[in-house]
Design a protein around this motif. Structure first.
Motif, mmCIF file in Angstrom:
data_model
loop_
_atom_site.group_PDB
_atom_site.id
_atom_site.type_symbol
_atom_site.label_atom_id
_atom_site.label_comp_id
_atom_site.label_asym_id
_atom_site.label_seq_id
_atom_site.Cartn_x
_atom_site.Cartn_y
_atom_site.Cartn_z
ATOM 1 N N ALA A 192 0.777 -1.078 0.142
ATOM 2 C CA ALA A 192 0.085 -0.034 -0.041
ATOM 3 C C ALA A 192 0.817 1.024 0.150
ATOM 4 O O ALA A 192 0.493 2.218 -0.627
ATOM 5 N N GLU A 193 2.190 1.229 0.589
ATOM 6 C CA GLU A 193 3.128 2.192 0.567
ATOM 7 C C GLU A 193 3.420 2.724 -0.708
ATOM 8 O O GLU A 193 4.238 3.940 -0.801
ATOM 9 N N GLN A 194 3.326 1.813 -1.743
ATOM 10 C CA GLN A 194 4.142 2.132 -3.044
ATOM 11 C C GLN A 194 2.833 2.588 -4.038
ATOM 12 O O GLN A 194 3.349 2.458 -4.984
ATOM 13 N N ILE A 195 1.977 2.919 -3.546
ATOM 14 C CA ILE A 195 0.860 3.483 -4.230
ATOM 15 C C ILE A 195 0.547 4.953 -3.834
ATOM 16 O O ILE A 195 0.288 5.201 -2.752
ATOM 17 N N ASP A 196 0.572 5.705 -5.062
ATOM 18 C CA ASP A 196 0.564 7.104 -4.777
ATOM 19 C C ASP A 196 -1.139 7.555 -4.503
ATOM 20 O O ASP A 196 -2.019 6.581 -4.405
ATOM 21 N N GLY A 197 -1.370 8.907 -4.072
ATOM 22 C CA GLY A 197 -2.784 9.152 -3.862
ATOM 23 C C GLY A 197 -3.786 9.045 -5.063
ATOM 24 O O GLY A 197 -4.997 8.999 -4.792
ATOM 25 N N GLU A 198 -3.186 8.846 -5.974
ATOM 26 C CA GLU A 198 -4.101 8.586 -7.276
ATOM 27 C C GLU A 198 -4.343 7.244 -7.619
ATOM 28 O O GLU A 198 -4.977 6.956 -8.694
ATOM 29 N N GLY A 199 -3.847 6.328 -6.833
ATOM 30 C CA GLY A 199 -3.702 4.741 -6.902
ATOM 31 C C GLY A 199 -3.059 4.164 -8.164
ATOM 32 O O GLY A 199 -2.939 3.364 -8.781
ATOM 33 N N ARG A 200 -1.675 5.118 -8.474
ATOM 34 C CA ARG A 200 -0.702 4.691 -9.453
ATOM 35 C C ARG A 200 0.550 3.858 -8.546
ATOM 36 O O ARG A 200 0.847 4.469 -7.629
ATOM 37 N N SER A 201 1.131 3.167 -9.424
ATOM 38 C CA SER A 201 2.299 2.600 -8.983
ATOM 39 C C SER A 201 3.313 3.563 -8.723
ATOM 40 O O SER A 201 3.605 4.559 -9.630
ATOM 41 N N TRP A 202 4.022 3.465 -7.707
ATOM 42 C CA TRP A 202 5.067 4.427 -7.168
ATOM 43 C C TRP A 202 6.235 4.396 -8.388
ATOM 44 O O TRP A 202 7.119 5.459 -8.711
ATOM 45 N N ARG A 203 6.394 3.269 -9.257
ATOM 46 C CA ARG A 203 7.561 3.025 -10.086
ATOM 47 C C ARG A 203 7.028 3.269 -11.541
ATOM 48 O O ARG A 203 7.601 4.147 -12.143
ATOM 49 N N SER A 204 6.188 2.513 -11.983
ATOM 50 C CA SER A 204 5.996 2.635 -13.470
ATOM 51 C C SER A 204 4.609 3.539 -13.842
ATOM 52 O O SER A 204 4.667 3.880 -14.864
ATOM 53 N N LEU A 213 -4.624 -12.454 -4.057
ATOM 54 C CA LEU A 213 -3.548 -13.447 -4.138
ATOM 55 C C LEU A 213 -2.949 -13.743 -2.839
ATOM 56 O O LEU A 213 -3.322 -12.908 -1.881
ATOM 57 N N SER A 214 -2.562 -14.973 -2.676
ATOM 58 C CA SER A 214 -1.845 -15.595 -1.376
ATOM 59 C C SER A 214 -0.311 -14.758 -1.514
ATOM 60 O O SER A 214 0.265 -15.086 -2.401
ATOM 61 N N GLN A 215 -0.135 -14.039 -0.357
ATOM 62 C CA GLN A 215 1.036 -13.406 -0.069
ATOM 63 C C GLN A 215 1.767 -13.543 1.257
ATOM 64 O O GLN A 215 0.861 -13.758 2.143
ATOM 65 N N TRP A 216 3.109 -13.403 1.528
ATOM 66 C CA TRP A 216 3.604 -13.415 2.623
ATOM 67 C C TRP A 216 3.448 -11.743 3.133
ATOM 68 O O TRP A 216 3.597 -10.762 2.326
ATOM 69 N N MET A 217 3.087 -11.652 4.406
ATOM 70 C CA MET A 217 2.956 -10.146 4.834
ATOM 71 C C MET A 217 3.678 -10.368 6.280
ATOM 72 O O MET A 217 3.511 -11.166 7.031
ATOM 73 N N ILE A 218 3.948 -8.812 6.492
ATOM 74 C CA ILE A 218 4.505 -8.694 7.847
ATOM 75 C C ILE A 218 3.719 -7.898 8.768
ATOM 76 O O ILE A 218 2.962 -6.852 8.289
ATOM 77 N N GLU A 219 3.545 -8.413 9.959
ATOM 78 C CA GLU A 219 2.498 -7.699 10.799
ATOM 79 C C GLU A 219 2.830 -6.428 11.234
ATOM 80 O O GLU A 219 3.046 -6.196 12.733
ATOM 81 N N ASP A 389 -0.934 -4.647 7.140
ATOM 82 C CA ASP A 389 0.178 -5.548 7.116
ATOM 83 C C ASP A 389 1.101 -5.166 5.965
ATOM 84 O O ASP A 389 0.390 -4.856 5.001
ATOM 85 N N TRP A 390 2.361 -5.332 6.087
ATOM 86 C CA TRP A 390 3.335 -4.964 4.853
ATOM 87 C C TRP A 390 3.327 -6.019 3.955
ATOM 88 O O TRP A 390 3.820 -7.147 4.578
ATOM 89 N N VAL A 391 2.942 -6.179 2.607
ATOM 90 C CA VAL A 391 3.123 -6.992 1.709
ATOM 91 C C VAL A 391 4.446 -6.954 1.190
ATOM 92 O O VAL A 391 4.734 -6.003 0.521
ATOM 93 N N VAL A 392 5.346 -8.325 1.587
ATOM 94 C CA VAL A 392 6.600 -8.284 1.065
ATOM 95 C C VAL A 392 6.742 -9.217 -0.056
ATOM 96 O O VAL A 392 8.103 -9.200 -0.585
ATOM 97 N N SER A 393 5.838 -10.141 -0.430
ATOM 98 C CA SER A 393 6.072 -10.970 -1.846
ATOM 99 C C SER A 393 6.146 -10.193 -3.005
ATOM 100 O O SER A 393 5.521 -9.133 -3.354
ATOM 101 N N ARG A 394 7.084 -10.399 -3.878
ATOM 102 C CA ARG A 394 7.261 -9.837 -5.086
ATOM 103 C C ARG A 394 7.241 -10.892 -6.065
ATOM 104 O O ARG A 394 8.259 -11.716 -6.178
#
Length: 815
Positions: A192-204, A213-219, A389-394
């Motif tokens: 969630a931290e890598q999405i800007d206020g307009e709902g766009r990807s921080w990078r692309s 999806l099933s992902q690894w998350m940090i609490e 939670d912090w989604v850490v899977s890539r």
């Protein structure tokens, strides 16, 4: 006379220019001086590491490490110039300084390049590191290259994986099937931290899609309240960064419960409630239709009961979840689009879905609820209203492999063999089962890299106990855009490692210098929005809009740093960056120039030359004159030090050096050259100058004091023990010099004093002998309003001081 002639010959041999200067401007010869002095200064720096520090104290100065794109840009140069100037200042003050550099070398750009150019991402990365290392060395910034690290090396990411495994061992890692943000361009999950206020990807920059999806998350929410509370203690040092991160974390006044979805592995409803006792009698949940779980509904009219139930882990009961419109009972509080249903306020839902109210209310204490929830891994802790939670899977290859193994029985366990390599991903493990195929978010690497710098060659542990005694980082320099994401994760990991006894301090960074961006002049075609190249623009063309924006290739507004250093030299580039604005402020590059900087250097060189011309002349030492020079010396040494050490205003420190220069120019050069106080003042001016332009200062010092060794071996000038010191008051980020005193005077102020309706909180105190006594505090209430009031109060105090000082001054005699 023979000795004096020999003395001048030695001086000429040691310098690049012939002193005293005749018809030569030192500002036009800075590149010559750089060529002459750079190797000598570098050797002096390396040799200096072999000697113990004079103070037997450390200063850890850290700049955010770069991604190896292959190109060093002006933004990099600004960050590293600020950190280098700060590191030089502390070295001159006798500290053992740690000033490392490394590479944040995993990530999507390398993988995309590998895909587009048909190269191996490791090969592409290592080539870029080699190129950027050489570029950095040409900047003459004094890094501890023996501490160099790279996150893509197994020697580093082995310990990234070790931290992940420790988090797993302590129940802070979970595999969760949940709605996530999917980048359709980079084809990976984003936090969630890598999405800007307009709902766009921080990078692309692409609009993120929602996928389950099933992902690894940090609490991370388990630490939210502690991290929020910790910011209050650091508010004054961190300034607006504390505000940004505090807003990101959100208010921490709710209790979290994770209620598993019955019949579905790895799925739960993240329930946040204000009153913890309500969970003991929760018989149904209400979800807004915007809740991720609402996608499970059949599409009938709302309200609708979902086709599954969830487990209330505190009571052990299965309870239904009902989806309602987003505007349902707007007066009721929903956190994360869910809440506990009420038999009193939601009677319509109770009746429609036949929900039975228990005859007896359960009475559980807060401790009972927390213990039962914690035992089952269902939460039960106070946290943020919004932090997830912090989604850490890539879903990419060029990253730290997640060190998890899925066994044949369906269980997932951590690998007992580290490092897990990229070639292991998706392959069978030695203990049976298959290694996870995903990699970790690169923010996981940068969440702990500052610890590895302290012991980068250690093969047995993350860092040794002795090396970790050098934590925390004293001054952290980097872009303010990292205030919420990177610095939040870094603080989280530090708090966790402190909890398990790896490090002794929970907060990794004491003080910050957030750096503003360098903006380039940008030309935009008004009709098409297309970015134009400056060489193709007619200045009189009204169809072109001219603005300043963050530099990038796509905008044709970048500055080639290598070309600039080639044309202007290192010292001039440093001075231009430091003089243009305070570190926190952005710089419009084309609006900066070298005119004032060159004038300052030439004026200091002029003082140096006149001193050399007039040395050895007999003069009468005047007590009144010595006192005047002594007071000037103490004032400017104190102020330059304050600007660098306490206020982190490098541009203001340069202004103070200019003021010092102007004051010395007014003193008769013969007296300045031959009096004890005059000699001390000029020496100190040049010693302080080296923080900003080391090669120019080295030349002036060698001309002035050829037998005293390198300038970098000279101590920072110290004020006299009986000199006045400043009392600095910093309230809500607004600072002002309130008064002066002599010697070691303590200041005491009531903690809860009320002035103009403002109440003080979070009071702090710091001091340094001979420099300052600083009182810092926050105020209750709106910060912007408080800052306006504070400004007026400080202005009034200063006006009263000036009035009092003018009365004390003796009146001039009429001629």
């Amino acid at each position: 006379m023979f000795f004096r002639g020999h003395f001048h010959q030695f001086r000429r041999l040691g310098t690049a220019l012939q002193w005293p200067l005749k018809d030569v401007r030192i500002s036009e010869n800075t590149k010559v001086l750089e060529t002459h002095w750079s190797k000598t200064l570098l050797e002096g720096f390396e040799n200096g590491k072999l000697n113990p520090s004079r103070r037997n104290e450390k200063k850890y100065i850290l700049s955010m490490f770069p991604y190896p794109s292959g190109r060093l840009h002006i933004g990099h140069m600004r960050v590293y110039t600020i950190s280098d100037a700060t590191a030089r200042y502390y070295r001159l003050n006798g500290y053992e300084v740690i000033h490392p550099i490394g590479w944040d070398s995993f990530g999507l750009p390398a993988e995309n390049a590998a895909r587009d150019k048909g190269v191996d991402p490791r090969e592409w990365t290592l080539k870029n590191i080699e190129t950027m290392r050489e570029q950095l060395k040409r900047t003459k910034i004094l890094f501890d290259w023996e501490r160099e690290i790279s996150t893509c090396e197994p020697e580093f990411f082995r310990w990234t994986q070790w931290i992940f495994c420790k988090l797993h061992d302590h129940g802070l890692v979970r595999r969760t099937s949940a709605e996530v943000n999917w980048d359709p361009i980079d084809k990976t999950v984003l936090a969630a931290e890598q999405i800007d206020g307009e709902g766009r990807s921080w990078r692309s920059g692409a609009p993120a899609e929602k996928r389950k999806l099933s992902q690894w998350m940090i609490e991370t929410p388990k630490y939210a309240k502690r991290l929020q509370d910790g910011l209050r203690k650091m508010a004054e040092q961190w300034g607006e960064v504390a505000d940004i991160q505090s807003n990101w974390i959100g208010k921490c006044d709710v209790w979290r419960f994770m209620l598993p979805v019955i019949g579905k592995n790895d799925e739960f409803i993240d329930l946040r409630i204000r009153n913890i006792h309500k969970i003991a009698n929760a018989e149904f949940l209400i979800l807004k239709k915007s809740h991720p779980m609402a996608a499970e509904r059949n599409g009938a009219e709302l309200p609708e009961k979902l086709p599954f139930e969830v487990l209330n882990g505190v009571t052990g009961r299965s309870i239904p979840a009902i989806v309602v419109d987003d505007d349902y009972r707007s007066s009721e509080e929903f956190f994360l689009n869910s809440r506990i249903g009420s038999f009193e306020n939601d009677k319509d839902l109770v009746e429609k879905f036949g929900i039975l109210e228990p005859k007896h209310k359960r009475v559980l204490t807060k401790n009972d609820i927390q213990e039962m929830a914690a035992f089952g891994g269902y939460g039960g802790y106070e946290t943020s209203r919004t932090l997830t939670d912090w989604v850490v899977s890539r879903q990419r290859g060029w990253g730290t492999p997640i060190p998890m193994i899925q066994l044949e029985n369906g269980k997932r366990v951590t690998s007992d063999r580290l490092p897990v390599l990229g070639t292991d991903r998706g392959q069978k493990s030695e203990r049976g089962g298959v290694f996870d195929s995903d990699t970790l978010d690169t923010f996981f690497d940068s969440a702990w890299y500052y610890l590895r710098y302290l012991d980068p060659k250690n093969t047995k542990e993350l860092s040794s106990k002795d090396s970790l005694q050098r934590m925390p980082v004293d001054v952290y320099v980097g872009g303010i855009e990292h205030a919420a994401v990177h610095m939040f994760f870094a603080r989280f990991i530090a708090h966790f490692l402190n909890d398990i006894g790896v490090i002794t301090t929970a907060e990794p960074f004491t003080d910050l210098i957030p750096q503003g961006i360098v903006r380039g002049k940008t030309f935009i075609d008004k009709s098409t929005g297309k970015f134009l190249h400056p060489n193709h623009v007619d200045p009189s063309d009204t169809s072109v809009e001219v603005v300043y924006q963050k530099m990038s290739k796509s905008k044709n507004n970048g500055v080639d740093l290598a070309a600039m250093i080639e044309s202007e030299g290192v010292d001039m580039t440093r001075l231009r960056l430091l003089e243009a604005a305070a570190p926190r402020a952005p710089i419009n590059w084309e609006e900066t120039n070298l005119k004032g900087i060159k004038k300052l250097l030439d004026r200091i060189a002029s003082i140096n030359s006149t001193i050399l011309e007039n040395q050895g002349k007999r003069i009468e030492i005047l007590e009144e004159k010595e006192t005047q020079i002594r007071e000037t010396f103490n004032f400017f040494v104190r102020n330059v030090g304050m600007c660098l050490e306490v206020l982190h205003l490098h541009n203001t420190a340069l202004m103070r050096l200019q003021g010092f220069t102007n004051a010395l120019k007014k003193i008769d050069s013969i007296y300045l050259a031959n009096s004890p106080e005059g000699e001390r003042a000029v020496k100190s001016l040049i010693v302080m100058l080296q923080v900003f332009c080391p090669h120019v200062a080295a030349e002036m010092w060698a001309a002035l004091r050829p037998s005293d060794g390198l300038i970098s071996n000279q101590p920072w000038p110290q004020t006299d023990s009986d000199a006045e010191i400043e009392f600095l008051l910093m309230i809500d980020g607004v600072s002002g010099f309130v008064e002066k005193s002599r010697g070691k005077r303590a200041f005491g102020y009531p903690k809860n004093d009320k002035k103009q309706g403002m109440q003080i909180k979070n009071q702090g105190f710091s001091s340094r002998e001979g420099f300052h006594v600083t009182l810092t505090c926050d105020l209750e209430g709106d910060k912007e309003e408080n800052r306006k009031k504070i400004g007026k109060i400080l202005d009034k105090i200063q006006a009263e001081k000036r009035k009092l000082d003018s009365k004390k001054r003796p009146k001039r005699e009429k001629s």
